[in-house]
Motif scaffolding. Structure first.
Motif, PDB file in Angstrom:
ATOM      1  N   LEU A  35      10.120   1.674   1.561  1.00  0.00           N
ATOM      2  CA  LEU A  35       9.564   0.327   1.459  1.00  0.00           C
ATOM      3  C   LEU A  35       8.089   0.352   1.847  1.00  0.00           C
ATOM      4  N   ASN A  37       4.805  -0.283   3.781  1.00  0.00           N
ATOM      5  CA  ASN A  37       4.544  -0.589   5.189  1.00  0.00           C
ATOM      6  C   ASN A  37       3.082  -0.280   5.472  1.00  0.00           C
ATOM      7  N   PHE A  47      -2.094  -3.948   5.133  1.00  0.00           N
ATOM      8  CA  PHE A  47      -0.731  -4.379   4.838  1.00  0.00           C
ATOM      9  C   PHE A  47      -0.615  -5.873   5.074  1.00  0.00           C
ATOM     10  N   GLU A  49       1.432  -8.755   5.777  1.00  0.00           N
ATOM     11  CA  GLU A  49       2.772  -8.967   6.351  1.00  0.00           C
ATOM     12  C   GLU A  49       3.553 -10.026   5.593  1.00  0.00           C
ATOM     13  N   GLU A  51       3.263 -10.966   2.303  1.00  0.00           N
ATOM     14  CA  GLU A  51       3.653 -10.475   0.974  1.00  0.00           C
ATOM     15  C   GLU A  51       4.431  -9.161   1.037  1.00  0.00           C
ATOM     16  N   GLN A  52       4.408  -8.502   2.209  1.00  0.00           N
ATOM     17  CA  GLN A  52       5.046  -7.195   2.377  1.00  0.00           C
ATOM     18  C   GLN A  52       4.524  -6.202   1.337  1.00  0.00           C
TER      19      GLN A  52
END
Length: 116
Positions: A35, A37, A47, A49, A51-52
């Motif tokens: 995934l 990160n 990164f 957070e 929208e990941q």
């Protein structure tokens, strides 16, 4: 159960789905790195957070590195600018140009008779 949705118990598809779900639940250390990160972002990205996802720093900001090797977006200081996304450092305003605020994406021309 949610796992049963779409597959009839006793079918091959149901069996494969059940085995796959059991594997995912019991092996998070294996798949968690798949995934996105903060450590998977490229230079010039941070990164997000919410929208990941990894995203380039917006105009007026540059990618600065945390001590742990991840990046965050820092506004350009006064006198500097970031005209494109994903810069690792802000650019200095050229001679005859200025920027008196932080977080700028352009510089302004000095008034006649003045200089930087």
């Amino acid at each position: 159960a949610a796992m049963d949705a779409g597959y009839e118990a006793g079918t091959t598809e149901y069996f494969y789905q059940k085995v796959a779900c059991e594997w995912v639940r019991s092996n998070p250390d294996t798949w968690i790195e798949w995934l996105p990160n903060a450590r998977s972002c490229l230079q010039g990205q941070y990164f997000n957070e919410v929208e990941q996802a990894c995203e380039f720093c917006p105009l007026g900001r540059h990618a600065a590195k945390h001590g742990n090797g991840t990046f965050y977006c820092d506004p350009c200081a006064a006198g500097r600018f970031a005209p494109t996304q994903g810069l690792l450092k802000c650019e200095e305003c050229a001679r005859g140009m200025y920027q008196n605020v932080s977080g700028a994406s352009t510089c302004m021309t000095c008034s006649p008779g003045t200089s930087q």
